[in-house]
Design a protein around this motif. Structure first.
Motif, PDB file in Angstrom:
ATOM      1  N   THR A 115       0.820  -1.214   0.000  1.00 24.40           N
ATOM      2  CA  THR A 115       0.000   0.000   0.000  1.00 24.40           C
ATOM      3  C   THR A 115       0.852   1.262   0.000  1.00 24.40           C
ATOM      4  N   ALA A 116       2.125   1.154   0.386  1.00 27.45           N
ATOM      5  CA  ALA A 116       2.964   2.344   0.491  1.00 27.45           C
ATOM      6  C   ALA A 116       3.291   2.895  -0.895  1.00 27.45           C
ATOM      7  N   GLY A 117       3.292   4.234  -1.029  1.00 29.89           N
ATOM      8  CA  GLY A 117       3.709   4.868  -2.267  1.00 29.89           C
ATOM      9  C   GLY A 117       2.784   4.567  -3.427  1.00 29.89           C
ATOM     10  N   ASP A 118       3.309   4.764  -4.627  1.00 35.44           N
ATOM     11  CA  ASP A 118       2.516   4.559  -5.835  1.00 35.44           C
ATOM     12  C   ASP A 118       3.414   3.923  -6.882  1.00 35.44           C
ATOM     13  N   TRP A 119       2.958   2.850  -7.486  1.00 37.00           N
ATOM     14  CA  TRP A 119       3.720   2.190  -8.542  1.00 37.00           C
ATOM     15  C   TRP A 119       3.047   2.546  -9.863  1.00 37.00           C
ATOM     16  N   PRO A 120       3.601   3.491 -10.613  1.00 34.85           N
ATOM     17  CA  PRO A 120       2.918   3.967 -11.823  1.00 34.85           C
ATOM     18  C   PRO A 120       2.570   2.861 -12.811  1.00 34.85           C
ATOM     19  N   ALA A 121       3.443   1.864 -12.943  1.00 29.70           N
ATOM     20  CA  ALA A 121       3.191   0.816 -13.944  1.00 29.70           C
ATOM     21  C   ALA A 121       1.914   0.041 -13.668  1.00 29.70           C
TER      22      ALA A 121
ATOM     23  N   VAL B 137       9.946 -11.823  -5.481  1.00 28.18           N
ATOM     24  CA  VAL B 137       9.282 -11.015  -6.504  1.00 28.18           C
ATOM     25  C   VAL B 137       8.333 -10.011  -5.872  1.00 28.18           C
ATOM     26  N   VAL B 138       7.534 -10.454  -4.913  1.00 30.65           N
ATOM     27  CA  VAL B 138       6.602  -9.550  -4.247  1.00 30.65           C
ATOM     28  C   VAL B 138       7.362  -8.435  -3.537  1.00 30.65           C
ATOM     29  N   GLU B 139       8.481  -8.791  -2.905  1.00 32.34           N
ATOM     30  CA  GLU B 139       9.257  -7.769  -2.184  1.00 32.34           C
ATOM     31  C   GLU B 139       9.920  -6.794  -3.149  1.00 32.34           C
ATOM     32  N   CYS B 140      10.277  -7.247  -4.343  1.00 35.01           N
ATOM     33  CA  CYS B 140      10.792  -6.323  -5.352  1.00 35.01           C
ATOM     34  C   CYS B 140       9.719  -5.307  -5.745  1.00 35.01           C
ATOM     35  N   LEU B 141       8.502  -5.774  -5.943  1.00 37.78           N
ATOM     36  CA  LEU B 141       7.413  -4.879  -6.290  1.00 37.78           C
ATOM     37  C   LEU B 141       7.072  -3.946  -5.127  1.00 37.78           C
ATOM     38  N   ARG B 142       7.261  -4.441  -3.923  1.00 35.90           N
ATOM     39  CA  ARG B 142       7.050  -3.573  -2.758  1.00 35.90           C
ATOM     40  C   ARG B 142       8.073  -2.428  -2.756  1.00 35.90           C
ATOM     41  N   LEU B 143       9.305  -2.757  -3.116  1.00 35.10           N
ATOM     42  CA  LEU B 143      10.334  -1.731  -3.176  1.00 35.10           C
ATOM     43  C   LEU B 143       9.962  -0.650  -4.187  1.00 35.10           C
ATOM     44  N   LEU B 144       9.441  -1.062  -5.344  1.00 32.62           N
ATOM     45  CA  LEU B 144       9.019  -0.085  -6.345  1.00 32.62           C
ATOM     46  C   LEU B 144       7.927   0.830  -5.795  1.00 32.62           C
ATOM     47  N   ALA B 145       6.960   0.232  -5.113  1.00 32.02           N
ATOM     48  CA  ALA B 145       5.857   1.029  -4.564  1.00 32.02           C
ATOM     49  C   ALA B 145       6.340   1.975  -3.476  1.00 32.02           C
TER      50      ALA B 145
ATOM     51  N   GLU C   4      19.283  -0.461 -10.256  1.00 31.49           N
ATOM     52  CA  GLU C   4      18.991   0.885 -10.727  1.00 31.49           C
ATOM     53  C   GLU C   4      17.484   1.052 -10.665  1.00 31.49           C
ATOM     54  N   LEU C   5      17.027   2.056  -9.928  1.00 35.65           N
ATOM     55  CA  LEU C   5      15.596   2.312  -9.811  1.00 35.65           C
ATOM     56  C   LEU C   5      15.210   3.370 -10.830  1.00 35.65           C
ATOM     57  N   ILE C   6      14.230   3.055 -11.666  1.00 41.28           N
ATOM     58  CA  ILE C   6      13.869   3.873 -12.822  1.00 41.28           C
ATOM     59  C   ILE C   6      12.542   4.572 -12.544  1.00 41.28           C
ATOM     60  N   ALA C   7      12.568   5.891 -12.542  1.00 45.51           N
ATOM     61  CA  ALA C   7      11.371   6.658 -12.202  1.00 45.51           C
ATOM     62  C   ALA C   7      10.591   7.099 -13.426  1.00 45.51           C
ATOM     63  N   GLU C   8      11.201   6.977 -14.627  1.00 45.72           N
ATOM     64  CA  GLU C   8      10.547   7.488 -15.827  1.00 45.72           C
ATOM     65  C   GLU C   8       9.283   6.706 -16.149  1.00 45.72           C
TER      66      GLU C   8
END
Length: 638
Positions: free
Chosen positions: A121-127, A552-560, A630-634
């Protein structure tokens, strides 16, 4: 229960796991006294290596626990979950750190599925909002339905794409007679989805397929699956920061997008057909074991089987019973590990205990996991002090294992010296896949209608197979038990990453992945059962799938949490990890021996196997290290 019934139940049980289950169910730690502390060095022995006095005491405690549990007054208010860490320590007999204990508690899952992820729930994952799907999972086999389940638990939308018409993957596709799992099925099952009524120790293909179908149904995964859809290609869109997925469907080509892709296509799903001269000239029927022909009436037929790997040793005995004659062409004999219960049903008493004692199936599973999670893998690691010939053994322990397995082969084939000379391998144990046996292989090869040919094949002709000695072995049908193209990860999909890089050109025949999951230049592409995550004789591949799905879930959590669109593994982290895998694999029997094996890529590199303790993979898949990415914000402007 009366005394006779109790004695029958206990006689069928595994006493250490039964005592742990009873202690948990009744809340009585006195059922696992220090005097019965298990020696981890004797864990593989029956009843943990207890002597007769200890066994007698254990049986008395089991009787006491069962009486307490089944007393009319109902016993205590147990189960007592607070006892679980103490009981894990007792059952393993080891000095565990908190991480190791946590890993075993997850495997136990007696208090519920401990791997359920917290919602993201934290943050926003644009994708997640700018693609057709937040995540696309490719494959609806064991790993794919698990990945979809974990993603759904975390609150992440996903679609599952599968080329078949049902779930199950390899257990749907491989229907040859005798197909069964060669890991105890109590371990070859999801930790949080243990069933107490497995009919056999090593369940058959239909039973396992029903298990995975049932999990998909109860988890609600089937509604997310698009069946009969083949993924043709994946292409990373640098501008939109998402994957473009091209599909082949019954209605024609289609294109969808996803913020991330999880490849759960497995390693053993593309048949390997041998490169033998004249294959196309054969006048009869021929097929690979993964595409079994159930329409053939084998009576009166002469059958040639090419290969003596794990699948072949399962289906050849059935062919021998049905066909007029079977000629088996063997390139390299496998080492056989005796497993008397390989085809046996579970004892009724044991099944009754699973029903009677709350959580006993879980404790039974944990003890199997503990006894096999490292198994004899230590015997496959090279000892620098070993001065024996490395083409035969890689350590004194490996040599001892070789000696014991050779004795088993001599006990099975001693009355047939002609066969014995052909079935004893000339390479170290563990250099290629070992095969379980309950005596059926010797009985099969000794049949009058079976011939074992070990001299090689010159070519296939219209009437049969000609051996390297010039003899023609006539055949009406050829069955190829020649395994799979295991080193060709993600094939035949074309995968294009950043700047148009082709994944298969990047790998150049030697697949690599950081943590077995990520590849530089291919953001938000995650592999489950990826490179270097195959187990050999320790544990179950489901363990790796559960670790991978968690990661995998924790990677997506990092993005969010970071509010970014994508993550791409850094080349230095990837290269360092690959070097670590190469170094450790080079010290294992499969890395040292030149014997042919599906563990290796065509170049000789080991792209499949995990060479370290299982706890190491658990630790490195807890959370992604942001420094390694590398975390990509674009993303798209709109």
């Amino acid at each position: 229960m009366d005394s006779d019934q109790i004695e029958q139940q206990i006689a069928a049980s595994d006493l250490p796991s039964l005592l742990a289950a009873l202690a948990h169910a009744t809340g009585d730690p006195g059922l696992v006294p220090g005097s019965l502390w298990l020696d981890p060095d004797l864990a593989l022995q029956p009843e943990g290596g207890w002597d007769q006095e200890q066994l007698g005491r254990a049986r008395e405690l089991a009787v006491s626990g069962l009486r307490k549990l089944t007393a009319p007054e109902g016993g205590s208010d147990a189960p007592n979950d607070a006892l679980v860490p103490e009981l894990i320590d007792w059952l393993t007999g080891a000095d565990l750190d908190d991480g190791y204990r946590r890993m075993l508690a997850e495997e136990l899952a007696v208090t519920g599925d401990m791997r359920i992820p917290e919602p993201i729930t934290a943050g926003d994952w644009p994708a997640a909002n700018t693609s057709d799907h937040a995540v696309a999972v490719i494959g609806a086999g064991m790993s794919g339905i698990l990945a979809a389940h974990r993603l759904e638990q975390a609150g992440i939308d996903c679609v599952v794409l599968d080329k078949n018409g049902d779930v199950g993957g390899t257990w749907l596709e491989n229907t040859y007679p005798g197909c069964r799992v060669d890991v105890f099925n109590h371990v070859y099952s999801y930790s949080g989805e243990q069933r107490p009524d497995w009919p056999e120790y090593h369940s058959s293909q239909p039973v396992l397929l029903d298990y995975f179908r049932d999990c998909a149904r109860r988890w609600g995964i089937r509604d997310r699956i698009r069946f009969d859809v083949r993924v043709d290609s994946l292409a990373w869109d640098d501008d939109a920061c998402r994957w473009v997925i091209r599909l082949e469907t019954s209605s024609g080509p289609e294109e969808i997008t996803a913020g991330a892709v999880v490849s759960a296509v497995g390693q053993l799903n593309r048949p390997l057909m041998p490169d033998i001269e004249g294959v196309d000239s054969f006048a009869g029927e021929q097929f690979h074991s993964s595409a079994w022909r159930h329409d053939i009436d084998w009576q009166d037929l002469r059958v040639a089987v090419i290969g003596t790997g794990a699948s072949a040793l399962q289906f050849i005995p059935h062919l021998a019973e049905a066909a007029a004659h079977v000629t088996v062409f063997q390139r390299t004999p496998p080492w056989l590990i005796p497993r008397p219960v390989y085809h046996e049903p579970l004892a009724e008493g044991l099944l009754r205990l699973f029903e009677l004692v709350p959580g006993y199936a879980h404790w039974f599973r944990l003890r199997l996991f503990w006894c096999t999670h490292e198994g004899t893998v230590g015997a496959l690691r090279r000892d620098p002090a070993w001065d024996g010939p490395l083409d035969q053994a890689v350590s004194r322990r490996n040599e001892e294992t070789r000696r014991l397995l050779t004795l088993y082969l001599r006990s099975e084939f001693g009355d047939r010296p002609d066969l014995l000379a052909k079935v004893v391998p000339d390479y170290p144990v563990g250099a290629k896949r070992v095969v379980l046996d309950n005596g059926i292989w010797a009985r099969t090869l000794k049949r009058a209608n079976v011939e074992l040919v070990s001299g090689g094949i010159e070519r296939v002709e219209p009437d049969g197979v000609r051996g390297s000695d010039g003899r023609l072995h006539r055949a009406d049908v050829i069955v190829y038990g020649t395994g799979f193209r295991a080193s060709e990860f993600l094939m035949p999909m074309r995968v294009t990453g950043r700047d148009g890089d082709d994944l298969h050109e990047t790998w150049n025949g030697d697949a690599r992945a950081y943590n077995g999951v990520c590849v530089p230049g291919f953001p938000n592409l995650f592999c489950i059962y990826g490179p270097n995550t195959n187990i050999v004789i320790n544990g179950s591949i489901i363990y790796f799938a559960e670790c991978g799905a968690h990661y995998v879930v924790e990677c997506l959590r990092l993005l969010a949490e970071r509010g970014v669109t994508a993550m791409d593994c850094r080349p230095d982290a990837y290269q360092c990890y690959a070097a670590r895998m190469d170094e450790h694999n080079s010290q294992m029997a499969w890395g040292i021996s030149p014997v042919n094996s599906w563990y290796k890529s065509p170049s000789g590199g080991v792209a499949q196997n995990w060479p370290l303790p299982l706890i190491d993979y658990w630790r490195q898949t807890r959370r992604p290290d942001p420094a390694d990415f590398e975390l990509i914000a674009e993303g798209p402007a709109d």
